[in-house]
Design an enzyme around this catalytic site. Structure first.
Site, PDB file in Angstrom:
ATOM      1  N   ILE A  77     -11.780  -2.396   6.135  1.00 14.57           N
ATOM      2  CA  ILE A  77     -10.374  -2.012   6.186  1.00 14.57           C
ATOM      3  C   ILE A  77      -9.597  -3.002   5.313  1.00 14.57           C
ATOM      4  O   ILE A  77     -10.090  -4.084   5.017  1.00 14.57           O
ATOM      5  CB  ILE A  77      -9.818  -1.961   7.636  1.00 14.57           C
ATOM      6  N   ASP A  78      -8.412  -2.615   4.900  1.00 10.35           N
ATOM      7  CA  ASP A  78      -7.632  -3.444   3.979  1.00 10.35           C
ATOM      8  C   ASP A  78      -7.250  -4.783   4.598  1.00 10.35           C
ATOM      9  O   ASP A  78      -7.148  -4.910   5.826  1.00 10.35           O
ATOM     10  CB  ASP A  78      -6.354  -2.718   3.548  1.00 10.35           C
ATOM     11  N   LYS A  79      -6.975  -5.742   3.741  1.00  7.22           N
ATOM     12  CA  LYS A  79      -6.585  -7.092   4.155  1.00  7.22           C
ATOM     13  C   LYS A  79      -5.453  -7.062   5.193  1.00  7.22           C
ATOM     14  O   LYS A  79      -5.535  -7.708   6.234  1.00  7.22           O
ATOM     15  CB  LYS A  79      -6.138  -7.893   2.929  1.00  7.22           C
ATOM     16  N   ARG A 118      -2.809   5.271   3.426  1.00  8.04           N
ATOM     17  CA  ARG A 118      -1.617   4.801   2.704  1.00  8.04           C
ATOM     18  C   ARG A 118      -1.258   5.753   1.561  1.00  8.04           C
ATOM     19  O   ARG A 118      -0.085   6.107   1.363  1.00  8.04           O
ATOM     20  CB  ARG A 118      -1.853   3.387   2.189  1.00  8.04           C
TER      21      ARG A 118
END
Length: 345
Positions: A156-158, A259
Site C-alpha cells: 500500500i502507498d506510503k 486515488r
C-alpha cells in the site's frame, strides 16, 4: 514536428526515469516481438512483467514508445528505464517496531502506519516495512521477479495506513500470490473524498496507467487504449455535504488505484496532493470555511485512505481468515471535525 524535437520532448518527459538497460540490435537481427526479445535478455523477468513495462512506457525503441507486439528490426536502440536508479537488492535490517495483528508459522498480518514506505526504493532506502521485517524475521521468501522485497505479496502507498499480509514461508507466498492473481482476496478501504457521489454505490471499471505527462501519477484511460484493466467497487457510508466517507473494495490492485479512480469519478481523496485533493474543492471560498479546511488538512496531513480489512484463505489450513482494523486517530479526528462543522453550519 521534427524527429529531433519529438526525441527532445520524450527526454524531458522521462527526466524522472533512470536508464537500466541499453541494447542495440544486430545489423542482421531477424524480426521478433519486443517482449520475447527482452525476456531472453533481461535477468529475472517474466513475459508478463516485460509486457507491463512496455505498456507503462518504460521501454523505448529509438526513443519512441511501442506496443508489446511490436517487432524489432536491425540496428535499433532499445532502452529500458525505471523510476528508480539501478541498485543492488540487499536490504539492511532495522530494528523498527511492527504493529503485528496476527502471526503464525506461515504468515503475519501487520497494521502499517501512514508515513511508512512498504519497501526500499529511490529516496527511501531505509526505514521501510521491509527493513523492519528483515530484522524481526530471518529467511523470508521472495516472490519471483521481486528481489529486495522479502515477504511482500502486495503493498500500500506510503501515506496510506492499514493492513498488509506478509508471507513467512514459500507455501504462504505462492498461496497468497495466487489469490491476489485470481482477485479472490477481500480488501476493504475507507476513504474520505471531496463531494457527494451521485450514486450511493457503484463500480468503476476504467483502465489505469502511468500518466503520459508525469510518470509518478496514475491516470484513467476510459477509452481503454492505454493502461491496464482496473476495477474498484465503492459504497457511500456517510455524506457530510462537502465530503463523504466511502468504502472501496478492490478487485484489481493497480498503483494508486483508489486515488486515481476517485479522481476520475470527480471526487479526489481529501488532502491527496498528488491527485488535487489538497485544496478546497467543495463549499464556499469564505475565509472562515477555508481556515476550517486548512485545519482539517493539518489534522490529517496525507491522503485520507485506510486499508481497513483483509480477507483470504490461509494457504496451509485452507480456512478463510478475516482481519479488521480501527480507523487511525488522524482519520477519526478529521471525520469528527467535519461532522461537527456540518451540524453547526
Amino acid at each position: 514536428m521534427s524527429k529531433e524535437k519529438e526525441l527532445e520532448l520524450l527526454e524531458e518527459e522521462n527526466e524522472s526515469l533512470f536508464e537500466h538497460y541499453r541494447i542495440e540490435t544486430d545489423p542482421k537481427q531477424t524480426l521478433v516481438r519486443i517482449d520475447k526479445f527482452l525476456m531472453d535478455r533481461l535477468p529475472n523477468v517474466s513475459r508478463n512483467k516485460v509486457q507491463a513495462g512496455i505498456k507503462d512506457g518504460f521501454v523505448l525503441v529509438d526513443g519512441e514508445e511501442i506496443k508489446p507486439n511490436y517487432k524489432i528490426r536491425p540496428n535499433q536502440l532499445i532502452t529500458v528505464s525505471l523510476p528508480e536508479p539501478p541498485r543492488d537488492t540487499d536490504v539492511v535490517p532495522e530494528n523498527i517496531l511492527l504493529n503485528i495483528v496476527y502471526e503464525d508459522e506461515h504468515l503475519l498480518v501487520v497494521n502499517k502506519d501512514a508515513g511508512m514506505v512498504v519497501h526500499p526504493a529511490y529516496n527511501n532506502w531505509t526505514g521501510t516495512l521491509v527493513n523492519a521485517l528483515t530484522f524481526h524475521f530471518q529467511n523470508l521468501p521472495t516472490m519471483e521477479n521481486n528481489e529486495g522485497r522479502p515477504g511482500l505479496v502486495h503493498r500500500i502507498d506510503k501515506d496510506t495506513s492499514g493492513l498488509l499480509v506478509i508471507a513467512k514461508t514459500d507455501l504462504a507466498m505462492s498461496g497468497l500470490a495466487k489469490q491476489f492473481l485470481d482477485h479472490s482476496i477481500e480488501r476493504t478501504y475507507y476513504a474520505l473524498v471531496w463531494g457527494e457521489p451521485k450514486e450511493e454505490e457503484g463500480t468503476i471499471n476504467v483502465n489505469l496507467g502511468r500518466s503520459l505527462k508525469d510518470r509518478r501519477v496514475t491516470t484513467a484511460f476510459p477509452e481503454g487504449d492505454f493502461g491496464r484493466h482496473a476495477i474498484t467497487h465503492y459504497k457511500v457510508l456517510k455524506n457530510l455535504r462537502y465530503v463523504s466517507l466511502i468504502q472501496c473494495n478492490l478487485e484489481t490492485g493497480r498503483t494508486h488505484q483508489i486515488r486515481a479512480h476517485m479522481k476520475y469519478l470527480g471526487h479526489p481523496l481529501f488532502n491527496d496532493g498528488t491527485y488535487g485533493g489538497n485544496k478546497v474543492l467543495k463549499g464556499t471560498q469564505f475565509s472562515k470555511y477555508k481556515s476550517f479546511v486548512d485545519n482539517c488538512f493539518k489534522v490529517i496531513p496525507r491522503q485520507a485512505l485506510h486499508a481497513k480489512s483483509l480477507g483470504f484463505v490461509h494457504p496451509a489450513t485452507k480456512k478463510f481468515m478475516q482481519f479488521d482494523s480501527e480507523l487511525p486517530k488522524d482519520f477519526v479526528e478529521v471525520m469528527e471535525k467535519w461532522d461537527n462543522y456540518v451540524q453547526h453550519h
